[in-house]
Design an enzyme around this catalytic site. Sequence first.
Site, mmCIF file in Angstrom:
data_model
loop_
_atom_site.group_PDB
_atom_site.id
_atom_site.type_symbol
_atom_site.label_atom_id
_atom_site.label_comp_id
_atom_site.label_asym_id
_atom_site.label_seq_id
_atom_site.Cartn_x
_atom_site.Cartn_y
_atom_site.Cartn_z
ATOM 1 C CB CYS A 58 -33.662 8.820 28.731
ATOM 2 S SG CYS A 58 -35.047 9.729 29.524
ATOM 3 C CD GLN B 146 -42.336 6.702 -4.319
ATOM 4 O OE1 GLN B 146 -43.709 6.675 -4.082
ATOM 5 N NE2 GLN B 146 -41.467 7.399 -3.686
ATOM 6 C CB CYS C 223 -36.614 7.944 33.027
ATOM 7 S SG CYS C 223 -37.996 8.548 31.838
ATOM 8 C CG HIS D 213 -38.438 9.720 27.651
ATOM 9 N ND1 HIS D 213 -38.221 8.576 28.460
ATOM 10 C CD2 HIS D 213 -39.829 9.574 27.069
ATOM 11 C CE1 HIS D 213 -39.323 7.909 28.588
ATOM 12 N NE2 HIS D 213 -40.516 8.331 27.474
ATOM 13 C CB CYS E 83 -37.088 5.094 30.502
ATOM 14 S SG CYS E 83 -36.006 6.196 29.350
ATOM 15 C CG ASP F 158 -37.645 8.488 8.290
ATOM 16 O OD1 ASP F 158 -37.899 7.977 7.048
ATOM 17 O OD2 ASP F 158 -37.832 9.746 8.356
ATOM 18 N N GLY G 185 -43.605 6.520 -0.728
ATOM 19 C CA GLY G 185 -44.870 6.940 -1.201
ATOM 20 C C GLY G 185 -46.057 6.436 -0.132
ATOM 21 C CG ASP H 291 -38.554 9.601 -4.439
ATOM 22 O OD1 ASP H 291 -37.728 10.562 -3.981
ATOM 23 O OD2 ASP H 291 -38.855 8.689 -3.525
ATOM 24 C CG ASP I 268 -35.322 11.809 1.666
ATOM 25 O OD1 ASP I 268 -36.598 12.245 1.817
ATOM 26 O OD2 ASP I 268 -35.267 10.630 0.783
ATOM 27 C CB SER I 269 -33.252 12.051 -2.822
ATOM 28 O OG SER I 269 -34.625 11.611 -2.685
ATOM 29 N N GLY I 270 -34.252 14.584 -1.178
ATOM 30 C CA GLY I 270 -34.784 16.089 -1.204
ATOM 31 C C GLY I 270 -36.218 16.364 -1.964
ATOM 32 N N GLY I 271 -36.520 15.457 -2.748
ATOM 33 C CA GLY I 271 -37.638 15.309 -3.611
ATOM 34 C C GLY I 271 -38.922 15.714 -2.584
ATOM 35 C CG PHE I 272 -41.221 13.581 1.214
ATOM 36 C CD1 PHE I 272 -41.146 14.426 2.482
ATOM 37 C CD2 PHE I 272 -42.338 12.879 0.735
ATOM 38 C CE1 PHE I 272 -42.414 14.200 3.235
ATOM 39 C CE2 PHE I 272 -43.246 12.730 1.745
ATOM 40 C CZ PHE I 272 -43.428 13.539 2.821
HETATM 41 C C1 LIG Z 1 -44.076 11.286 6.745
HETATM 42 N N1 LIG Z 1 -44.135 10.623 5.794
HETATM 43 C C2 LIG Z 1 -43.200 10.402 4.684
HETATM 44 N N2 LIG Z 1 -43.496 9.593 3.765
HETATM 45 C C3 LIG Z 1 -42.387 9.569 3.014
HETATM 46 C C4 LIG Z 1 -42.227 8.962 1.477
HETATM 47 C C5 LIG Z 1 -41.083 9.601 0.915
HETATM 48 C C6 LIG Z 1 -40.769 8.911 -0.346
HETATM 49 O O1 LIG Z 1 -41.453 8.391 -1.048
HETATM 50 N N3 LIG Z 1 -39.328 9.527 -0.925
HETATM 51 C C7 LIG Z 1 -38.566 10.292 -0.465
HETATM 52 N N4 LIG Z 1 -37.540 10.418 -0.962
HETATM 53 N N5 LIG Z 1 -38.739 10.736 0.977
HETATM 54 C C8 LIG Z 1 -40.074 10.342 1.674
HETATM 55 C C9 LIG Z 1 -40.384 10.854 2.988
HETATM 56 C C10 LIG Z 1 -39.264 11.833 3.613
HETATM 57 C C11 LIG Z 1 -38.456 10.992 4.630
HETATM 58 C C12 LIG Z 1 -37.511 12.353 5.097
HETATM 59 O O2 LIG Z 1 -38.290 13.420 5.751
HETATM 60 C C13 LIG Z 1 -37.406 13.912 6.584
HETATM 61 O O3 LIG Z 1 -38.207 13.910 7.853
HETATM 62 C C14 LIG Z 1 -38.908 14.991 8.074
HETATM 63 C C15 LIG Z 1 -36.046 13.335 6.807
HETATM 64 O O4 LIG Z 1 -35.066 13.871 6.470
HETATM 65 C C16 LIG Z 1 -33.967 13.736 7.051
HETATM 66 C C17 LIG Z 1 -36.524 11.773 6.100
HETATM 67 O O5 LIG Z 1 -35.188 11.471 5.643
HETATM 68 C C18 LIG Z 1 -35.387 10.109 5.088
HETATM 69 C C19 LIG Z 1 -41.382 10.454 3.508
HETATM 70 N N6 LIG Z 1 -42.003 10.729 4.728
HETATM 71 ZN ZN LIG Z 2 -36.795 8.440 29.771
#
Ligand SMILES: CNc1nc2cc3c(=O)[nH]c(N)nc3c(CC[C@H]3O[C@@H](OC)[C@H](OC)[C@@H]3OC)c2[nH]1
Ligand SMILES: [Zn+2]
Length: 372
Positions: free
Chosen positions: A306, A189, A309, A335, A304, A266, A216, A146, A92-96
Amino acid sequence: MSRFHWTCESTDGDARAGMLHTAHGPVATPTFMPVGTVGTVKAMTMDAVRSTGAGIVLGNTYHLMLRPGAERVRALGGLHRFMDWSGPILTDSGGFQVMSLGALRKLDQDGVTFRSHIDGSYHRLTPEISTDIQHALDATITMCFDECPALPAAPDAIAASMRLSMRWAARSREAFVPRTGYGQFGIVQGGTEADLRAESVQALTDIGFEGYAIGGLAVGEGQELMFATLDTTVPLMPRNAPRYLMGVGTPDDLLGSVQRGVDMFDCVMPTRAGRTARAYTERGTLNLRNARHATDTRPISPHCDCLACSRHSRAYLHHLFRANEILGPMLLTWHNIAYYQRLMRQIREAILEGRLDALATSLRAEWAAEDW
Ligand SMILES: CNc1nc2cc3c(=O)[nH]c(N)nc3c(CC[C@H]3O[C@@H](OC)[C@H](OC)[C@@H]3OC)c2[nH]1
Ligand SMILES: [Zn+2]
């Protein structure tokens, strides 16, 4: 080595089953990507992650730039070697995270200045800096820098934020270093405003990316509003490119989103739940700290394979969490990720065989049923 691309193998309604081809190998979609924020899927060895069938894991610019530092990871051979994962990595790009974790941050048209939540040191992220960091990490998939606005928010605030993110998307694309088998995703967005979402999709497809994320969302709007936003946004997105819904979600969220045409997900839920004694099963979730499990010799789930289990009982997991033993979170995270991977395989197979609606009906009935 093949160029980065996604092939559609089958559709069932709006749902797609496909294959993502990358420099670090192929990934079957729909796919759930375990969150590996600081170069580790918390409480799991990479062998355990591989054993669940996970195809792609996540890393995060915000966390890794603060510790151990992107330059150090690059000098050590990149994130793949650093964390012993040879498959694709999406960062992820870090903005969030800056908006949710960073302290004392200052957002301006050019980027964001913030203080590290670790040691208070000052840092800056811009589309260029974020893209360069993801390059240093050798991320297979780079996300645009973003801004993800908190919801609810007034439409004109959402519009201003989205248009800033679209300007940042163009700058992120400019800074991206194209390499065979590597891709960059734009992030749609626009909050829950259909017209703003449409404007954002248009802006991103005009720039052109290897994949498109829906950002978003999963910021407290609730499933109904999230699905309603998918209903109007996904049909506008390029059919031949992968679609990634960020931060989502529960098993029911995943099912409903795949049915609406989403391919990649994710979410921290399965790993975070694994550390807090919450087990995902075909019959909903279990709180393994609950005394009712204290003498239950059955596995968490009879379906499962794992380690938890196949070798251990609910009684043992209950004991580990009551005793606050490290092995508890290790076994239960394993698990939960195994459950999410098995669910995505079931969904993918159902799409390939044209029986997704039947599977959806039986999954939802099971999730609502009493524990075994
Ligand atoms: C929970 N709800 C949720 N809505 C989100 C919306 C956005 C968004 O609009 N822009 C960006 N750039 N990231 C977002 C993210 C973070 C995902 C990351 O957050 C990290 O999870 C904790 C993880 O980093 C490894 C993941 O990497 C893609 C969101 N998370
Ligand atoms: Zn399991």
